[in-house]
Design a protein around this motif. Sequence first.
Motif, PDB file in Angstrom:
ATOM      1  N   GLY A 168      26.746 109.929  89.770  1.00  0.00           N
ATOM      2  CA  GLY A 168      27.467 111.126  89.406  1.00  0.00           C
ATOM      3  C   GLY A 168      28.307 111.016  88.154  1.00  0.00           C
ATOM      4  O   GLY A 168      28.923 111.999  87.734  1.00  0.00           O
ATOM      5  N   VAL A 169      28.340 109.837  87.524  1.00  0.00           N
ATOM      6  CA  VAL A 169      29.199 109.608  86.362  1.00  0.00           C
ATOM      7  C   VAL A 169      28.327 109.334  85.134  1.00  0.00           C
ATOM      8  O   VAL A 169      27.604 108.332  85.095  1.00  0.00           O
ATOM      9  CB  VAL A 169      30.157 108.428  86.591  1.00  0.00           C
ATOM     10  CG1 VAL A 169      31.024 108.202  85.356  1.00  0.00           C
ATOM     11  CG2 VAL A 169      31.010 108.668  87.825  1.00  0.00           C
ATOM     12  N   PRO A 170      28.371 110.187  84.100  1.00  0.00           N
ATOM     13  CA  PRO A 170      27.595 109.919  82.886  1.00  0.00           C
ATOM     14  C   PRO A 170      28.171 108.744  82.105  1.00  0.00           C
ATOM     15  O   PRO A 170      29.382 108.492  82.140  1.00  0.00           O
ATOM     16  CB  PRO A 170      27.721 111.225  82.098  1.00  0.00           C
ATOM     17  CG  PRO A 170      28.972 111.860  82.587  1.00  0.00           C
ATOM     18  CD  PRO A 170      29.118 111.458  84.027  1.00  0.00           C
ATOM     19  N   ALA A 171      27.292 108.017  81.432  1.00  0.00           N
ATOM     20  CA  ALA A 171      27.725 106.887  80.595  1.00  0.00           C
ATOM     21  C   ALA A 171      26.670 106.643  79.528  1.00  0.00           C
ATOM     22  O   ALA A 171      25.474 106.912  79.736  1.00  0.00           O
ATOM     23  CB  ALA A 171      27.933 105.635  81.444  1.00  0.00           C
ATOM     24  N   ALA A 172      27.100 106.118  78.405  1.00  0.00           N
ATOM     25  CA  ALA A 172      26.199 105.890  77.281  1.00  0.00           C
ATOM     26  C   ALA A 172      25.093 104.902  77.618  1.00  0.00           C
ATOM     27  O   ALA A 172      23.982 104.997  77.092  1.00  0.00           O
ATOM     28  CB  ALA A 172      27.000 105.407  76.080  1.00  0.00           C
ATOM     29  N   ALA A 173      25.364 103.938  78.502  1.00  0.00           N
ATOM     30  CA  ALA A 173      24.374 102.915  78.836  1.00  0.00           C
ATOM     31  C   ALA A 173      23.374 103.373  79.898  1.00  0.00           C
ATOM     32  O   ALA A 173      22.337 102.737  80.088  1.00  0.00           O
ATOM     33  CB  ALA A 173      25.077 101.651  79.326  1.00  0.00           C
ATOM     34  N   ASN A 174      23.673 104.457  80.601  1.00  0.00           N
ATOM     35  CA  ASN A 174      22.791 104.922  81.676  1.00  0.00           C
ATOM     36  C   ASN A 174      21.450 105.406  81.132  1.00  0.00           C
ATOM     37  O   ASN A 174      21.389 106.034  80.067  1.00  0.00           O
ATOM     38  CB  ASN A 174      23.438 106.071  82.446  1.00  0.00           C
ATOM     39  CG  ASN A 174      24.639 105.654  83.256  1.00  0.00           C
ATOM     40  OD1 ASN A 174      24.916 104.467  83.405  1.00  0.00           O
ATOM     41  ND2 ASN A 174      25.357 106.624  83.790  1.00  0.00           N
ATOM     42  N   THR A 175      20.394 105.147  81.894  1.00  0.00           N
ATOM     43  CA  THR A 175      19.064 105.658  81.550  1.00  0.00           C
ATOM     44  C   THR A 175      18.179 105.661  82.784  1.00  0.00           C
ATOM     45  O   THR A 175      18.248 104.731  83.594  1.00  0.00           O
ATOM     46  CB  THR A 175      18.401 104.819  80.448  1.00  0.00           C
ATOM     47  OG1 THR A 175      17.056 105.291  80.241  1.00  0.00           O
ATOM     48  CG2 THR A 175      18.342 103.350  80.807  1.00  0.00           C
ATOM     49  N   PRO A 176      17.351 106.693  82.965  1.00  0.00           N
ATOM     50  CA  PRO A 176      16.371 106.669  84.061  1.00  0.00           C
ATOM     51  C   PRO A 176      15.276 105.641  83.832  1.00  0.00           C
ATOM     52  O   PRO A 176      14.476 105.378  84.740  1.00  0.00           O
ATOM     53  CB  PRO A 176      15.792 108.088  84.047  1.00  0.00           C
ATOM     54  CG  PRO A 176      16.736 108.908  83.238  1.00  0.00           C
ATOM     55  CD  PRO A 176      17.347 107.966  82.249  1.00  0.00           C
ATOM     56  N   GLY A 177      15.240 105.060  82.624  1.00  0.00           N
ATOM     57  CA  GLY A 177      14.175 104.123  82.299  1.00  0.00           C
ATOM     58  C   GLY A 177      12.896 104.848  81.901  1.00  0.00           C
ATOM     59  O   GLY A 177      12.860 106.072  81.747  1.00  0.00           O
ATOM     60  N   SER A 178      11.844 104.084  81.728  1.00  0.00           N
ATOM     61  CA  SER A 178      10.561 104.658  81.296  1.00  0.00           C
ATOM     62  C   SER A 178       9.885 105.382  82.453  1.00  0.00           C
ATOM     63  O   SER A 178       9.759 104.839  83.554  1.00  0.00           O
ATOM     64  CB  SER A 178       9.645 103.546  80.790  1.00  0.00           C
ATOM     65  OG  SER A 178      10.205 102.917  79.668  1.00  0.00           O
ATOM     66  N   ARG A 179       9.465 106.614  82.194  1.00  0.00           N
ATOM     67  CA  ARG A 179       8.747 107.406  83.193  1.00  0.00           C
ATOM     68  C   ARG A 179       7.661 108.189  82.491  1.00  0.00           C
ATOM     69  O   ARG A 179       7.839 108.673  81.380  1.00  0.00           O
ATOM     70  CB  ARG A 179       9.675 108.396  83.893  1.00  0.00           C
ATOM     71  CG  ARG A 179      10.835 107.762  84.629  1.00  0.00           C
ATOM     72  CD  ARG A 179      11.577 108.801  85.434  1.00  0.00           C
ATOM     73  NE  ARG A 179      12.746 108.214  86.100  1.00  0.00           N
ATOM     74  CZ  ARG A 179      13.362 108.784  87.128  1.00  0.00           C
ATOM     75  NH1 ARG A 179      12.934 109.923  87.603  1.00  0.00           N
ATOM     76  NH2 ARG A 179      14.407 108.204  87.684  1.00  0.00           N
ATOM     77  N   GLY A 180       6.543 108.345  83.155  1.00  0.00           N
ATOM     78  CA  GLY A 180       5.462 109.141  82.594  1.00  0.00           C
ATOM     79  C   GLY A 180       4.656 109.789  83.689  1.00  0.00           C
ATOM     80  O   GLY A 180       5.001 109.721  84.858  1.00  0.00           O
ATOM     81  N   ALA A 181       3.564 110.441  83.310  1.00  0.00           N
ATOM     82  CA  ALA A 181       2.602 111.011  84.248  1.00  0.00           C
ATOM     83  C   ALA A 181       3.245 111.956  85.243  1.00  0.00           C
ATOM     84  O   ALA A 181       3.182 111.762  86.443  1.00  0.00           O
ATOM     85  CB  ALA A 181       1.846 109.904  84.974  1.00  0.00           C
ATOM     86  N   GLY A 182       3.860 113.007  84.734  1.00  0.00           N
ATOM     87  CA  GLY A 182       4.278 114.080  85.615  1.00  0.00           C
ATOM     88  C   GLY A 182       5.636 113.933  86.238  1.00  0.00           C
ATOM     89  O   GLY A 182       5.787 114.079  87.452  1.00  0.00           O
ATOM     90  N   THR A 183       6.653 113.647  85.445  1.00  0.00           N
ATOM     91  CA  THR A 183       8.022 113.666  85.937  1.00  0.00           C
ATOM     92  C   THR A 183       8.487 115.119  86.027  1.00  0.00           C
ATOM     93  O   THR A 183       8.332 115.886  85.082  1.00  0.00           O
ATOM     94  CB  THR A 183       8.949 112.891  84.985  1.00  0.00           C
ATOM     95  OG1 THR A 183       8.483 111.542  84.874  1.00  0.00           O
ATOM     96  CG2 THR A 183      10.380 112.890  85.472  1.00  0.00           C
TER      97      THR A 183
END
Length: 255
Positions: free
Chosen positions: A59-74
């Motif tokens: 629930g807390v945004p941060a510059a280092a946060n990332t969902p990582g690599s995602r593909g094929a229909g997110t």
Amino acid sequence: STFTDTAGNFWFYSGIDIGNAYSDVWKFDPNPASSNYTMWTWMQGTSSLNTVAVYGTQGVPAAANTPGSRGAGTYSWVDKKGKFWVYGGWCQIAGTPTLVSGMWKYDPVINQWAWMHGAQTNNLAPVYGVKGVSDPANTPGARFEVTTAWTDNAGNLWLFGGQGKVAPGIPYMNDLWKYDVSINEWTWMHGSSSSNQFSVFGTKGVSSPNNCPSGRAVYSHWKDASGNFWIYGGYGRVHAAGNLGTLSDLWKYDI
């Protein structure tokens, strides 16, 4: 995953390239004031392939946060406040294809991600709970192959079907889910908790609580001026033959 912000800029996140997945966020300005040509801007994420998620604090945004690599229909949405949301998708973890299930929010104003809901574990099965009742534990589970879903007039985020992580394999689903942004909870709204279901057509043009499209993925979808959701075609269960195939049926869902 694609988005349009409140200023009319076009955005996309992630994607797949010959078995590898990206984690970058890009913005396209169709009418930059300072020039006479259109312009792309790399906004967030890394240029590396197959990166892992950095969750940070839920629930807390941060510059280092990332969902990582995602593909094929997110799955992806834009909420009523102009924030971008993504759920699910396909990625590579240590060279092994896997499905993810976390819900993430991206704020284009501060250019940061926040992990909002779901587990940090991949390949999770759905938790349905009670149909029509929200619960913090509910989740559609790991799934992919739909991309953009619907945002209703109240600001809730909806998704239908796709390929889910239900043993065995990754079969086709026909469940409909609603995510309430205000309480951060999922609700299973319609469809079956079992996979690879055939369509229940009923009478053409007549709504019924029993009607439901078959399990499918990669369909076309819209929201009309009255707030109804529509889907057309896709690839999934063909009710007559009992196998998989390309579909041509048009459906409307009245909330």
